[in-house]
Motif scaffolding. Structure first.
Motif, PDB file in Angstrom:
ATOM      1  N   ASN A  39      45.565  38.425  -5.089  1.00 42.20           N
ATOM      2  CA  ASN A  39      44.715  39.496  -5.464  1.00 42.20           C
ATOM      3  C   ASN A  39      43.817  39.936  -4.324  1.00 42.20           C
ATOM      4  OD1 ASN A  39      43.108  41.121  -7.045  1.00 42.20           O
ATOM      5  ND2 ASN A  39      41.916  39.603  -8.189  1.00 42.20           N
ATOM      6  N   VAL A  40      44.354  40.726  -3.604  1.00 48.14           N
ATOM      7  CA  VAL A  40      43.546  41.352  -2.388  1.00 48.14           C
ATOM      8  C   VAL A  40      42.408  42.079  -2.767  1.00 48.14           C
ATOM      9  CG1 VAL A  40      45.505  41.324  -0.768  1.00 48.14           C
ATOM     10  CG2 VAL A  40      45.250  43.445  -2.273  1.00 48.14           C
ATOM     11  N   ASN A  41      42.239  42.905  -3.855  1.00 52.99           N
ATOM     12  CA  ASN A  41      41.149  43.659  -4.196  1.00 52.99           C
ATOM     13  C   ASN A  41      40.038  42.819  -4.564  1.00 52.99           C
ATOM     14  OD1 ASN A  41      43.508  45.258  -6.278  1.00 52.99           O
ATOM     15  ND2 ASN A  41      42.946  45.517  -4.258  1.00 52.99           N
ATOM     16  N   SER A  42      40.151  41.244  -4.707  1.00 56.93           N
ATOM     17  CA  SER A  42      38.934  40.583  -4.902  1.00 56.93           C
ATOM     18  C   SER A  42      38.371  39.808  -3.651  1.00 56.93           C
ATOM     19  CB  SER A  42      39.016  39.559  -6.117  1.00 56.93           C
ATOM     20  OG  SER A  42      40.110  38.489  -5.784  1.00 56.93           O
ATOM     21  N   TYR A  43      39.130  40.452  -2.590  1.00 52.44           N
ATOM     22  CA  TYR A  43      38.807  39.927  -1.105  1.00 52.44           C
ATOM     23  C   TYR A  43      37.281  40.114  -0.857  1.00 52.44           C
ATOM     24  CZ  TYR A  43      37.871  39.794   3.986  1.00 52.44           C
ATOM     25  OH  TYR A  43      37.567  39.401   5.073  1.00 52.44           O
ATOM     26  N   LYS A  44      36.527  38.834  -0.542  1.00 54.68           N
ATOM     27  CA  LYS A  44      35.278  38.909  -0.183  1.00 54.68           C
ATOM     28  C   LYS A  44      35.112  38.219   1.136  1.00 54.68           C
ATOM     29  CE  LYS A  44      33.744  38.698  -4.879  1.00 54.68           C
ATOM     30  NZ  LYS A  44      35.025  38.456  -5.315  1.00 54.68           N
ATOM     31  N   ASP A  45      34.754  39.059   2.017  1.00 58.68           N
ATOM     32  CA  ASP A  45      34.464  38.627   3.461  1.00 58.68           C
ATOM     33  C   ASP A  45      33.291  37.567   3.388  1.00 58.68           C
ATOM     34  OD1 ASP A  45      34.067  38.338   6.115  1.00 58.68           O
ATOM     35  OD2 ASP A  45      33.235  40.434   6.477  1.00 58.68           O
ATOM     36  N   PRO A  46      33.728  36.330   3.854  1.00 56.39           N
ATOM     37  CA  PRO A  46      32.781  35.221   3.901  1.00 56.39           C
ATOM     38  C   PRO A  46      31.511  35.477   4.685  1.00 56.39           C
ATOM     39  CG  PRO A  46      34.939  34.290   4.221  1.00 56.39           C
ATOM     40  CD  PRO A  46      35.003  35.625   4.346  1.00 56.39           C
ATOM     41  N   ALA A  47      31.602  36.226   5.665  1.00 52.59           N
ATOM     42  CA  ALA A  47      30.686  36.627   6.491  1.00 52.59           C
ATOM     43  C   ALA A  47      30.012  37.919   5.916  1.00 52.59           C
ATOM     44  CB  ALA A  47      31.003  36.851   7.832  1.00 52.59           C
ATOM     45  N   GLY A  48      30.330  38.247   5.003  1.00 57.58           N
ATOM     46  CA  GLY A  48      29.577  39.587   4.257  1.00 57.58           C
ATOM     47  C   GLY A  48      29.565  40.841   5.008  1.00 57.58           C
ATOM     48  N   LYS A  49      30.751  40.996   6.071  1.00 60.17           N
ATOM     49  CA  LYS A  49      30.538  42.157   6.870  1.00 60.17           C
ATOM     50  C   LYS A  49      31.454  43.288   6.089  1.00 60.17           C
ATOM     51  CE  LYS A  49      29.858  40.134  11.268  1.00 60.17           C
ATOM     52  NZ  LYS A  49      30.363  39.517  12.424  1.00 60.17           N
ATOM     53  N   LYS A  50      32.406  43.048   5.595  1.00 57.48           N
ATOM     54  CA  LYS A  50      33.234  44.121   5.101  1.00 57.48           C
ATOM     55  C   LYS A  50      33.976  43.985   3.647  1.00 57.48           C
ATOM     56  CE  LYS A  50      35.086  45.704   9.598  1.00 57.48           C
ATOM     57  NZ  LYS A  50      33.868  46.509   9.802  1.00 57.48           N
ATOM     58  N   SER A  51      33.880  45.182   2.992  1.00 51.72           N
ATOM     59  CA  SER A  51      34.449  45.140   1.780  1.00 51.72           C
ATOM     60  C   SER A  51      36.161  45.435   1.801  1.00 51.72           C
ATOM     61  CB  SER A  51      34.216  46.416   0.845  1.00 51.72           C
ATOM     62  OG  SER A  51      34.711  47.610   1.286  1.00 51.72           O
ATOM     63  N   PHE A  52      36.838  45.078   1.001  1.00 50.95           N
ATOM     64  CA  PHE A  52      38.401  45.113   1.059  1.00 50.95           C
ATOM     65  C   PHE A  52      38.803  46.463   1.790  1.00 50.95           C
ATOM     66  CE2 PHE A  52      42.546  46.305  -0.575  1.00 50.95           C
ATOM     67  CZ  PHE A  52      43.207  45.649   0.239  1.00 50.95           C
ATOM     68  N   ALA A  53      38.127  47.806   1.065  1.00 52.32           N
ATOM     69  CA  ALA A  53      38.621  48.869   1.594  1.00 52.32           C
ATOM     70  C   ALA A  53      38.237  49.203   2.911  1.00 52.32           C
ATOM     71  CB  ALA A  53      37.672  50.102   0.814  1.00 52.32           C
ATOM     72  N   GLU A  54      37.016  48.421   3.337  1.00 50.89           N
ATOM     73  CA  GLU A  54      36.590  48.636   4.732  1.00 50.89           C
ATOM     74  C   GLU A  54      37.405  47.791   5.736  1.00 50.89           C
ATOM     75  OE1 GLU A  54      31.787  49.422   3.840  1.00 50.89           O
ATOM     76  OE2 GLU A  54      32.593  47.379   4.106  1.00 50.89           O
ATOM     77  N   LEU A  55      38.066  46.597   5.231  1.00 45.69           N
ATOM     78  CA  LEU A  55      38.860  45.985   5.838  1.00 45.69           C
ATOM     79  C   LEU A  55      40.149  46.431   6.407  1.00 45.69           C
ATOM     80  CD1 LEU A  55      39.348  43.107   7.283  1.00 45.69           C
ATOM     81  CD2 LEU A  55      40.103  42.198   5.254  1.00 45.69           C
ATOM     82  N   LEU A  56      40.577  47.314   5.151  1.00 49.65           N
ATOM     83  CA  LEU A  56      41.885  47.904   5.235  1.00 49.65           C
ATOM     84  C   LEU A  56      41.700  49.210   6.402  1.00 49.65           C
ATOM     85  CD1 LEU A  56      43.247  49.079   1.826  1.00 49.65           C
ATOM     86  CD2 LEU A  56      44.497  48.002   3.530  1.00 49.65           C
ATOM     87  N   ASP A  57      40.657  49.731   6.169  1.00 50.08           N
ATOM     88  CA  ASP A  57      40.363  50.752   7.256  1.00 50.08           C
ATOM     89  C   ASP A  57      40.346  50.516   8.646  1.00 50.08           C
ATOM     90  OD1 ASP A  57      39.686  53.795   7.732  1.00 50.08           O
ATOM     91  OD2 ASP A  57      37.820  52.746   8.382  1.00 50.08           O
ATOM     92  N   ALA A  58      39.651  49.287   8.965  1.00 47.99           N
ATOM     93  CA  ALA A  58      39.393  48.680  10.144  1.00 47.99           C
ATOM     94  C   ALA A  58      40.811  48.174  10.611  1.00 47.99           C
ATOM     95  CB  ALA A  58      38.570  47.462  10.185  1.00 47.99           C
ATOM     96  N   VAL A  59      41.704  47.834   9.768  1.00 47.54           N
ATOM     97  CA  VAL A  59      42.911  47.076  10.126  1.00 47.54           C
ATOM     98  C   VAL A  59      43.875  48.308  10.755  1.00 47.54           C
ATOM     99  CG1 VAL A  59      45.158  45.970   9.936  1.00 47.54           C
ATOM    100  CG2 VAL A  59      42.862  45.030   8.894  1.00 47.54           C
ATOM    101  N   GLY A  60      43.742  49.166  10.042  1.00 43.26           N
ATOM    102  CA  GLY A  60      44.528  50.416  10.256  1.00 43.26           C
ATOM    103  C   GLY A  60      44.034  51.260  11.468  1.00 43.26           C
ATOM    104  N   ARG A  61      42.784  50.882  12.255  1.00 45.09           N
ATOM    105  CA  ARG A  61      42.111  51.551  13.545  1.00 45.09           C
ATOM    106  C   ARG A  61      42.406  50.601  14.632  1.00 45.09           C
ATOM    107  NH1 ARG A  61      39.831  56.045  11.585  1.00 45.09           N
ATOM    108  NH2 ARG A  61      39.303  56.123   9.577  1.00 45.09           N
TER     109      ARG A  61
END
Ligand code: 5AD
Ligand code: SF4
Length: 455
Positions: free
Chosen positions: A219-241
């Protein structure tokens, strides 16, 4: 085979999480001095990475084990990994006494130690039941996640099988407890990886020449960055960059946690693929409630409307279960009408299969198998014509594909579009696997497209 050489054969069943786990297991075994071989006959150690999502999937492993039972007498060792291992545990030794090793996915980090035990037949384990010398002299070792550990099986050794497209696990386990689903019991509670470690792995992969990354989780949408830095959508965007990464996919999504920010990320970042897999399971709110899916038909359709309103043409696929306990003809028709309304590009449909430990196991599975089959086939036939229509829209378009393989028999190249559609095409030029080329679509089938190189 040299007397001292350690060899293994690994067969994988189930989902992409399992396929990726197998890449990690292969990497670990190779780092322990094993060589992978292609057949059971050649192998000293035979491993099955198993799936228990439906009864049929679970039975496959026991059939395989029965097929090769006699080879144990020749000194071959057998191991059961993955979801059936986690679910059945020690019971596997009763059902298939020639098995030496049983290990669930959250315990693969223990594999090097377990392999050493197998290798030397030395029994040393702090948990009395985890390693036993049976009456037949066979050492039996288990690695089972009975404490719902926080450990993720991270990727020090991963033998990725495809040199261009690779998986990265971002979250393991599932906390949703849909009433039919065995996953929370086989893969445990949700644990996310830090966005930093995901991005570092994406960068390492880009440096190795990977251009496509698929982020994985139950369930990728309930991704919670343990370091509190990125939401799932932000992580997606960052991987794409990440420089060098041209395509990012993600699976699987749960509608309850699927936010509009994901659609916005896809709209604003070309590297994120035009495809969302959003399992619906049923079009009837009454059934969704019985399945404990935590959303209604209307809430699901709201998420679909976000995607339809996007600037990019997002292809949408889903999973459906037919014949869940209590599903009436009317409920089933609601699923059909949902398919008509959404116009999916692909549907994976399954007959309900009761699973151990799940809340639904207590419900009366009263719909006969023949009726489940009728509903399944009817639904698939209906969806086929929707897909034929959807795919026809691509006729005449020039679409970018990643070249995945060559089909010599048909003299065609096999490519994949950003929408995750297979596009078989001809080309006068020799092409490089993993390259990106434009292809003009000339023919549409329900499950694939055909075309010709457009340069
Ligand atoms: N019976 C039938 N299908 C199931 N799925 C999960 N559990 C079951 C079950 N007990 C299907 C769901 C899920 C997909 C991976 O498998 O549709 O999304
Ligand atoms: Fe099968 Fe689910 Fe395990 Fe994947 S997580 S292998 S689908 S049981």
């Amino acid at each position: 085979m040299a007397a001292t050489e350690k060899t293994f054969y690994l067969e994988t069943f189930g989902c992409q999480m399992n396929a990726h786990d197998s890449e990690k297991v292969v990497g670990t075994l190779i780092s322990e001095g094993y060589r992978q071989v292609e057949t059971v006959e050649e192998a000293g150690l035979v491993l099955y990475n198993t799936c228990s999502i439906r009864d049929k999937a679970e039975q496959k492993v026991f059939h395989r084990l029965a097929d090769y039972k006699k080879l144990q007498k020749e000194g071959k060792k057998f191991g059961v990994l993955g979801c059936v291992a986690q679910q059945e545990g020690h019971k596997i030794f009763e059902r298939a006494p020639h098995v030496s090793l049983v290990c669930g996915s959250a315990s693969y980090w223990k594999l090097p130690g377990m392999l050493a035990q197998l290798d030397t037949d030395i029994i040393r384990d702090d948990r009395p039941r985890s390693s036993q010398l049976a009456a037949d002299g066979l050492v039996r070792i288990t690695g089972l996640d009975d404490r719902q550990t926080d450990k993720c099986f991270e990727t020090e050794f991963t033998a990725r099988t495809n040199p261009h497209r690779g998986y990265i696990t971002i979250i393991e386990g599932c906390d949703k407890f849909c009433s039919y689903c065995v996953v929370p019991f086989t893969r445990g509670k949700e644990r996310s990886r830090t966005s930093e470690s995901v991005l570092a792995e994406a960068q390492r992969m880009a440096d190795l020449g990977y251009t496509e990354i698929q982020l994985l989780g139950q369930n990728v949408n309930s991704y919670k960055d343990p370091a509190g830095k990125k939401s799932f959508a932000e992580l997606l965007d960052a991987v794409g960059r990440v420089p060098g990464i041209r395509r990012v996919r993600f699976t699987t999504s749960h509608p309850r946690d699927f936010g509009k920010d994901i659609v916005d990320a896809i709209d604003s970042n070309q590297a994120l693929c035009d495809h969302v897999h959003l399992p619906v399971q049923s079009g009837s709110t009454r059934m969704l409630d019985a399945m404990q899916r935590l959303y209604t038909r209307d809430q699901y359709l709201e998420r679909i409307s976000w995607m339809k309103a996007a600037k990019r043409d997002i292809s949408i696929t889903c999973d459906v279960i037919v014949g869940f306990p209590g599903e009436t003809e009317h409920d089933f028709e609601e699923t059909l009408s949902l398919l008509d309304e959404v116009q999916y590009d692909g549907v994976f449909a399954f007959k309900y299969s009761p699973r151990p430990n799940t809340p639904a196991i207590g419900l009366d599975d009263a719909i006969p198998d023949a009726e489940k089959s009728r509903r399944l086939n009817f639904l698939l036939e209906r969806q086929r014509s929707i897909q034929q229509k959807r795919n026809q829209k691509h006729l005449g378009e020039s679409v970018e594909v990643m070249v995945e393989s060559r089909n010599e028999a048909r003299a065609q190249w096999v490519g994949r579009t950003t929408q995750n559609k297979t596009l078989n095409f001809t080309s006068d030029r020799n092409l490089e696997l993993g390259s990106y080329v434009p292809v003009r679509v000339t023919t549409a089938f329900p499950n694939s497209l055909v075309g010709e190189l457009a340069i």
